[in-house]
Design an enzyme around this catalytic site. Structure first.
Site, PDB file in Angstrom:
ATOM      1  N   TYR A 260       0.681  -1.356  -0.017  1.00  0.00           N
ATOM      2  CA  TYR A 260      -0.138   0.072   0.063  1.00  0.00           C
ATOM      3  C   TYR A 260       1.013   1.256  -0.062  1.00  0.00           C
ATOM      4  CZ  TYR A 260      -0.271  -0.301   5.241  1.00  0.00           C
ATOM      5  OH  TYR A 260      -0.226  -0.116   6.611  1.00  0.00           O
ATOM      6  N   GLU A 261       0.048   2.573  -0.292  1.00  0.00           N
ATOM      7  CA  GLU A 261       0.692   3.731  -0.661  1.00  0.00           C
ATOM      8  C   GLU A 261       1.797   3.484  -1.695  1.00  0.00           C
ATOM      9  OE1 GLU A 261      -1.041   5.721   0.616  1.00  0.00           O
ATOM     10  OE2 GLU A 261      -1.456   4.956   2.486  1.00  0.00           O
ATOM     11  N   GLY A 262       1.841   2.690  -2.720  1.00  0.00           N
ATOM     12  CA  GLY A 262       2.307   2.475  -3.993  1.00  0.00           C
ATOM     13  C   GLY A 262       3.384   1.384  -3.704  1.00  0.00           C
TER      14      GLY A 262
END
Length: 415
Positions: A260-262
């Site tokens: 998550y968050e890239g």
């Protein structure tokens, strides 16, 4: 996906979002969502996305939560880990439409989102540090308490911390946690400087360094957290694979951090594309030069000098990787995808070691009795990192500079 219709000074949102952490709860008087949606008639693609504030309750005339807005959690995801952090499917506008208020300018929502995202990426990297530290603490405690087998030179059975292979795993956990922390805190310090200094030039320099390090903190620290928490299970042996000890929880919970968050691949693309190629390697080159000066300053101490020599070799490899990318990025469409992750891991491995060496060089300067013991441990930790972790840089450099066609050699329909 969500779309937004104009309704006077506000908008009505319709659509759904998944993976919304704590999407609904009763722990506060209101729940505020920041939602990306496309206003009807907006351009296609990312250039047509706007950001909206969508509250669970609309405010009354006194500014207090009043009428229920048309936004509801309709399901919870069943996840591999982080069970204490519920993740919801949110539906917007199933009835009259969820009232939303535009944040910033129309069609500029993605830019606003990345302001939050860059902070979140640093925070996720720090989660990697934190969960790795806790896994290390648990493994260290278990290794001191679990008595099994005999050790040469000791009578009777011994705690497993005295066995060489267990000590190797504990040292791998310890040195990588300390390297991760040193890297993450150094980046966080640049964030503090950028936002608190009154010197414009200092702020600009700090911002560039923070921008360079952010994908490394996010990508490398989270990838490393998987290795560290896995080692924690291994030290526990069979007890690590059952729930009683708690070691398995850290491994599960760490698994989301690279996603998550890239994802790590996105961090690699950001590091290679925006932070190196777009800058022609200037900021990373400057950092490498600064760390070489650090290595020069460590040559007066025999043990620190050996650490410095190993770090300097790693910096040479990182510079080689950077230069190779600049020279070859456009040679093959698959180059960025084939090389990016290995370059990111090369950078994390080398920079983590360099900052760990810096910490050791500072720690040994404390000549008090407590400081001497602390400094000795720091120096030993850095030396172990240079011997057992830093050599991985060779492999990452070799992999990133390999022929990109090898990555794409098997056709998609053959998988």
């Amino acid at each position: 996906a969500c779309r937004a219709e104009r309704d006077g000074d506000q908008f009505r949102l319709r659509g759904s979002k998944i993976f919304i952490t704590w999407g609904d709860h009763e722990l506060s008087g209101n729940v505020i969502h920041t939602v990306l949606a496309r206003i009807d008639g907006a351009p296609e693609g990312v250039r047509g996305i706007s950001m909206f504030l969508v509250p669970k309750f609309l405010l009354d005339e006194n500014g207090e939560p009043g009428e229920r807005n048309d936004v509801y959690a309709t399901a919870l995801e069943h996840k591999l880990g982080i069970h204490g952090s519920p993740t919801a499917v949110m539906n917007f506008g199933d009835n009259e439409g969820a009232v939303g208020y535009l944040i910033g300018e129309e069609n500029k929502g993605l830019f606003a989102m990345f302001t939050m995202m860059n902070h979140a990426r640093m925070e996720v990297g720090l989660q990697g540090v934190a969960i790795s530290e806790r896994a290390y603490q648990l493994a260290r405690s278990y290794a001191n308490e679990r008595v099994q087998g005999r050790v040469p030179g000791q009578d009777g059975r011994a705690p497993i911390i005295h066995h060489g292979d267990v000590r190797r795993m504990l040292m791998l956990m310890r040195c990588q946690v300390e390297a991760m922390r040193a890297l993450a805190y150094s980046a966080a310090g640049k964030d503090d400087t950028e936002h608190n200094t009154t010197d414009t030039e200092v702020a600009t320099a700090a911002g560039k360094r923070l921008s360079l390090l952010t994908p490394v903190v996010k990508g490398w620290c989270t990838e490393t957290s998987e290795q560290v928490t896995s080692l924690g299970i291994q030290i526990h042996g069979g007890m690590g694979f059952v729930e009683e000890t708690g070691a398995a929880q850290y491994y599960r919970d760490a698994r989301i951090l690279t996603i998550y968050e890239g994802t790590s691949g996105i961090q690699a693309g950001d590091f290679a594309g925006r932070k190196i190629l777009a800058d022609e390697g200037r900021e990373l080159g400057l950092l490498i030069s600064e760390l070489r000066e650090l290595c020069d300053s460590m040559q007066g101490d025999e043990q620190l000098g050996a650490i410095a020599s190993a770090v300097r070799g790693g910096l040479d490899q990182l510079e080689n990787g950077m230069n190779w990318l600049i020279e070859n990025a456009t040679a093959n469409p698959a180059t960025m995808g084939s090389a990016g992750f290995n370059l990111l891991m090369l950078a994390g491995t080398v920079l983590g070691g360099a900052y760990l060496a810096k910490a050791a060089s500072i720690a040994v300067s404390d000549t008090s009795s407590a400081g001497e013991s602390f400094g000795k441990a720091k120096r030993a930790t850095a030396a172990f990192y240079c011997a057992h972790v830093l050599p991985r840089a060779h492999g990452f450099l070799a992999a990133m500079t390999s022929d990109a066609d090898l990555t794409m050699a098997i056709s998609a329909d053959s998988f």
